[in-house]
Design an enzyme around this catalytic site. Sequence first.
Site, mmCIF file in Angstrom:
data_model
loop_
_atom_site.group_PDB
_atom_site.id
_atom_site.type_symbol
_atom_site.label_atom_id
_atom_site.label_comp_id
_atom_site.label_asym_id
_atom_site.label_seq_id
_atom_site.Cartn_x
_atom_site.Cartn_y
_atom_site.Cartn_z
ATOM 1 N N HIS A 1 12.444 31.115 2.616
ATOM 2 C CA HIS A 1 11.113 31.556 2.453
ATOM 3 C C HIS A 1 10.583 32.992 2.563
ATOM 4 C CE1 HIS A 1 6.801 31.199 3.632
ATOM 5 N NE2 HIS A 1 7.071 31.592 4.997
ATOM 6 N N HIS B 1 4.560 24.521 3.444
ATOM 7 C CA HIS B 1 4.434 25.224 4.773
ATOM 8 C C HIS B 1 3.013 24.869 5.377
ATOM 9 C CE1 HIS B 1 7.987 27.715 4.643
ATOM 10 N NE2 HIS B 1 7.753 27.577 3.170
ATOM 11 N N HIS C 1 5.639 22.813 10.566
ATOM 12 C CA HIS C 1 6.502 23.051 9.616
ATOM 13 C C HIS C 1 7.672 23.716 9.817
ATOM 14 C CE1 HIS C 1 3.692 26.473 8.742
ATOM 15 N NE2 HIS C 1 4.906 27.114 8.377
ATOM 16 N N HIS D 1 9.251 36.536 10.848
ATOM 17 C CA HIS D 1 9.827 35.881 9.386
ATOM 18 C C HIS D 1 10.965 37.083 8.742
ATOM 19 C CE1 HIS D 1 5.726 33.771 9.365
ATOM 20 N NE2 HIS D 1 6.417 33.362 8.521
ATOM 21 N N ALA E 1 0.822 -1.184 -0.159
ATOM 22 C CA ALA E 1 0.065 -0.013 -0.103
ATOM 23 C C ALA E 1 0.915 1.164 0.013
ATOM 24 C CB ALA E 1 -0.905 -0.056 1.126
#
Length: 264
Positions: free
Chosen positions: A83, A73, A77, A212, A64
């Site tokens: 990024h 993301h 994550h 970020h 399977a």
Amino acid sequence: MDTQKLLGEVAGQLLSGAIRVVDLSAQLGPDTPLIKLPPELAVDTPKVEIHNISRYDKNGPWWAWNWLKLGEHSGTHFDAPQHWISGKDYPDGATDTIPAQNFVGPVNVIDCSKEAAADHDFLLTVDHIKAWEAKHGTINAGEWVVMRTDWYKRNGSEAEFLNANETGPHTPGPTAEAIQFLISKDIKGWGSETIGTDAGKAGGMEPPFPAHTLMHKANRYGLASLCNLDQLPPKGAILIAAPLKIEHGTGSPIRALALVSTAR
């Protein structure tokens, strides 16, 4: 120090249960909450899809397996420096070029769960971090820092997890000054239990989305949608957060793990 002997002792403690492995990751599937962005600003990540190739049938009688459709993301994550536009020029800033040594390190867990429960827009400040250090010890270079809010308990509902209304998303996170302070301490990266590494109101900060913008500008890493940080001590655990080695990858779903002493 005899590091070979030390590793042998760690292996023995893993086998004996003296060191416990804590799963810090959410289940990844079609119902995994994903960030929602204004359509005039960006295209959203599509929902996770899991498609069957075979399951002990004519398409594969003895095995399977599935094929997947998912964004880098999605779910729990890893954010690589590439990024964000501020980290786009780092040659070692993609998931296939970051040194593997950087995925593993001591983790500092700053507990903001009571504050986040009382105020969904709670912001972690430099003063909060300094107060935490005064109680638990210094945050050192090369270590992870993560913000515990118990937000992961909302993971079963995308609406509750994103917690957005007509004024935007309302989720806890760091101030720009807090992120800059942590970068000055030369940490490895920053993590949160919310959909992204920034607070819901981070778009209005200076700079916008500081977790970020500033972390990736400094060639540091982000971890989002972490779970079970309430099972970790403030200090003393080891975090393992390894992304898939995607070619030119800007990030990756991860199975984040922590090694924790059961003696605490």
